[in-house]
Scaffold this motif. Structure first.
Motif, mmCIF file in Angstrom:
data_model
loop_
_atom_site.group_PDB
_atom_site.id
_atom_site.type_symbol
_atom_site.label_atom_id
_atom_site.label_comp_id
_atom_site.label_asym_id
_atom_site.label_seq_id
_atom_site.Cartn_x
_atom_site.Cartn_y
_atom_site.Cartn_z
ATOM 1 N N MET A 1 33.481 48.399 47.173
ATOM 2 C CA MET A 1 33.328 46.949 47.108
ATOM 3 C C MET A 1 34.702 46.286 47.041
ATOM 4 S SD MET A 1 30.170 45.982 47.209
ATOM 5 C CE MET A 1 28.493 46.485 46.896
ATOM 6 N N LYS A 2 34.875 45.228 47.819
ATOM 7 C CA LYS A 2 36.171 44.564 47.914
ATOM 8 C C LYS A 2 36.101 43.179 47.257
ATOM 9 C CE LYS A 2 39.815 43.598 51.302
ATOM 10 N NZ LYS A 2 40.171 43.627 52.739
ATOM 11 N N ILE A 3 37.026 42.936 46.344
ATOM 12 C CA ILE A 3 37.044 41.694 45.568
ATOM 13 C C ILE A 3 38.346 40.952 45.810
ATOM 14 C CG2 ILE A 3 37.060 40.724 43.225
ATOM 15 C CD1 ILE A 3 35.393 43.125 42.330
ATOM 16 N N LEU A 4 38.255 39.626 45.933
ATOM 17 C CA LEU A 4 39.447 38.786 45.953
ATOM 18 C C LEU A 4 39.540 38.058 44.621
ATOM 19 C CD1 LEU A 4 41.881 37.408 47.275
ATOM 20 C CD2 LEU A 4 40.309 35.654 48.145
ATOM 21 N N LEU A 5 40.661 38.217 43.939
ATOM 22 C CA LEU A 5 40.928 37.534 42.675
ATOM 23 C C LEU A 5 42.024 36.511 42.901
ATOM 24 C CD1 LEU A 5 40.788 37.219 39.559
ATOM 25 C CD2 LEU A 5 42.410 39.129 39.402
ATOM 26 N N VAL A 6 41.715 35.240 42.643
ATOM 27 C CA VAL A 6 42.690 34.164 42.811
ATOM 28 C C VAL A 6 42.942 33.536 41.443
ATOM 29 C CG1 VAL A 6 43.345 32.112 44.113
ATOM 30 C CG2 VAL A 6 41.694 33.725 45.095
ATOM 31 N N GLU A 7 44.115 33.780 40.894
ATOM 32 C CA GLU A 7 44.466 33.346 39.538
ATOM 33 C C GLU A 7 45.963 33.092 39.483
ATOM 34 O OE1 GLU A 7 45.027 32.190 36.134
ATOM 35 O OE2 GLU A 7 42.925 32.864 36.247
ATOM 36 N N VAL B 1 39.597 33.449 54.372
ATOM 37 C CA VAL B 1 39.107 33.209 55.731
ATOM 38 C C VAL B 1 39.559 34.274 56.717
ATOM 39 C CG1 VAL B 1 38.912 30.730 55.379
ATOM 40 C CG2 VAL B 1 41.057 31.669 56.260
ATOM 41 N N GLU B 2 40.543 35.076 56.341
ATOM 42 C CA GLU B 2 41.056 36.096 57.266
ATOM 43 C C GLU B 2 40.514 37.490 56.966
ATOM 44 O OE1 GLU B 2 45.255 35.718 56.919
ATOM 45 O OE2 GLU B 2 45.342 33.762 57.928
ATOM 46 N N ASN B 3 39.758 37.639 55.859
ATOM 47 C CA ASN B 3 39.230 38.943 55.471
ATOM 48 C C ASN B 3 37.768 38.820 55.068
ATOM 49 O OD1 ASN B 3 41.867 40.779 55.138
ATOM 50 N ND2 ASN B 3 42.328 38.740 54.338
ATOM 51 N N CYS B 4 37.152 39.954 54.854
ATOM 52 C CA CYS B 4 35.756 39.999 54.427
ATOM 53 C C CYS B 4 35.707 40.593 53.017
ATOM 54 C CB CYS B 4 34.934 40.845 55.394
ATOM 55 S SG CYS B 4 33.184 40.913 54.975
ATOM 56 N N PHE B 5 35.213 39.808 52.059
ATOM 57 C CA PHE B 5 35.130 40.253 50.676
ATOM 58 C C PHE B 5 33.674 40.285 50.220
ATOM 59 C CE2 PHE B 5 39.390 38.395 51.020
ATOM 60 C CZ PHE B 5 40.166 39.410 50.467
ATOM 61 N N ASP B 6 33.404 41.137 49.235
ATOM 62 C CA ASP B 6 32.061 41.207 48.655
ATOM 63 C C ASP B 6 31.906 40.244 47.489
ATOM 64 O OD1 ASP B 6 30.930 43.558 50.203
ATOM 65 O OD2 ASP B 6 32.725 44.484 49.341
ATOM 66 N N LEU B 7 33.032 39.795 46.918
ATOM 67 C CA LEU B 7 32.999 38.872 45.783
ATOM 68 C C LEU B 7 34.323 38.133 45.694
ATOM 69 C CD1 LEU B 7 31.715 37.806 43.098
ATOM 70 C CD2 LEU B 7 32.781 39.776 41.957
ATOM 71 N N LEU B 8 34.251 36.832 45.386
ATOM 72 C CA LEU B 8 35.440 36.031 45.124
ATOM 73 C C LEU B 8 35.452 35.642 43.653
ATOM 74 C CD1 LEU B 8 35.333 33.524 48.141
ATOM 75 C CD2 LEU B 8 36.404 35.783 48.051
ATOM 76 N N ILE B 9 36.557 35.914 42.963
ATOM 77 C CA ILE B 9 36.748 35.464 41.586
ATOM 78 C C ILE B 9 37.843 34.416 41.627
ATOM 79 C CG2 ILE B 9 37.336 36.123 39.239
ATOM 80 C CD1 ILE B 9 36.416 38.948 39.853
ATOM 81 N N LEU B 10 37.487 33.168 41.349
ATOM 82 C CA LEU B 10 38.409 32.046 41.533
ATOM 83 C C LEU B 10 38.699 31.337 40.219
ATOM 84 C CD1 LEU B 10 36.737 30.348 44.670
ATOM 85 C CD2 LEU B 10 38.535 32.093 44.667
ATOM 86 N N ASP B 11 39.972 31.130 39.939
ATOM 87 C CA ASP B 11 40.343 30.197 38.883
ATOM 88 C C ASP B 11 40.061 28.792 39.406
ATOM 89 O OD1 ASP B 11 41.354 29.150 36.556
ATOM 90 O OD2 ASP B 11 43.436 29.240 37.216
ATOM 91 N N TRP B 12 39.676 27.888 38.516
ATOM 92 C CA TRP B 12 39.332 26.527 38.945
ATOM 93 C C TRP B 12 40.592 25.760 39.337
ATOM 94 C CZ3 TRP B 12 34.435 23.751 37.435
ATOM 95 C CH2 TRP B 12 34.449 22.420 37.832
#
Length: 248
Positions: free
Chosen positions: A1-7, A41-52
């Motif tokens: 599973m691939k996750i993007l974490l933006v923090e 937008v350039e990759n495929c992730f299974d979950l995005l974890i985003l800071d507000w």
């Protein structure tokens, strides 16, 4: 599973990424909203974890663009259809209005800082499990359509319509609508809805149920259509046309 974490708190981001990787997930990290948007937008992730709150582009804005709730047509990389990748917000914003705003932007879950790592991991597992179940079910040939009056939900593709109007619903709103349709014309309690939408490990405050119901009601009745979600004060909720609401 691939996750993007933006923090944007680098120490926190690196620490969370390390914990997630130890759990077996592949994690990409971005430290600002622009970098996070580019990766999204350039990759495929299974979950995005985003800071507000993020520099250059907020997590809220990223979510709204992905869900088609905000005009981001200037970015040619964005698909014409909305992206339904599960989104988990991490934020210090803890008021009910903030939670409603996050859910209304298309987020699937909301975790308030500071938080316990085991709670974060439980929510990550729940969102990834739910996302994989949705994909598997959508691959079945036979469609499952649930209807009430002029509203219908295609469970296989996770889309809903009212009088032919596409309803832009979050994952949690879809699950709530499905629950209502499966239990139409009968009383359901707030506790039943609570346990359907959240596992015991997730356990948000109980007033979040009312917030999600308010968001769903706003979307399925925004065109002046007849009400379908009825509040039975002191008892719970009843889903159906009012003409059938008797003796509840």
């Amino acid at each position: 599973m691939k996750i993007l974490l933006v923090e944007d708190e680098k120490q926190l981001a690196d620490s969370l990424a390390h914990v997630l990787e130890k759990e077996g997930y592949k994690v990409d990290v971005a430290y600002d909203g622009k970098q996070g948007w580019d990766l999204t937008v350039e990759n495929c992730f299974d979950l995005l974890i985003l800071d507000w709150m993020l520099p250059y582009k907020t997590g809220l804005s990223i979510c709204e663009c992905l869900r088609g709730l905000k005009n981001c047509a200037d970015d040619k990389r964005l698909p014409k259809t909305e992206i339904d990748t599960p989104v988990l917000f991490l934020t210090a914003k803890d008021t009910l209005d903030d939670r409603v705003k996050g859910l209304d932007a298309g987020a699937d879950d909301y975790l308030i800082k500071p938080f316990e790592l085991r709670e974060l991991l439980a929510r990550v597992r729940a969102l990834l499990r739910r996302g994989s179940q949705r994909v598997d079910y959508a691959g079945e040939e036979e469609k499952k359509i649930l209807k009430m009056d002029d509203l219908e939900l295609d469970v296989s593709s996770q889309v809903a319509y009212r009088q032919g109007r596409l309803l832009k619903l979050s994952d949690k709103e879809i699950r709530l609508l499905e629950f209502f349709l499966l239990n139409s014309n009968q009383l359901v309690t707030q506790e039943q809805i609570y346990h359907h939408l959240w596992s015991e490990a997730q356990a948000p405050s109980s007033n979040v149920v009312a917030a999600v119901i308010r968001l769903l009601r706003r979307k399925i009745e925004s065109g002046g259509e007849k009400p379908l979600i009825h509040t039975i004060y002191g008892k719970g909720y009843w889903f159906g046309v009012q003409e059938n609401l008797k003796g509840v």
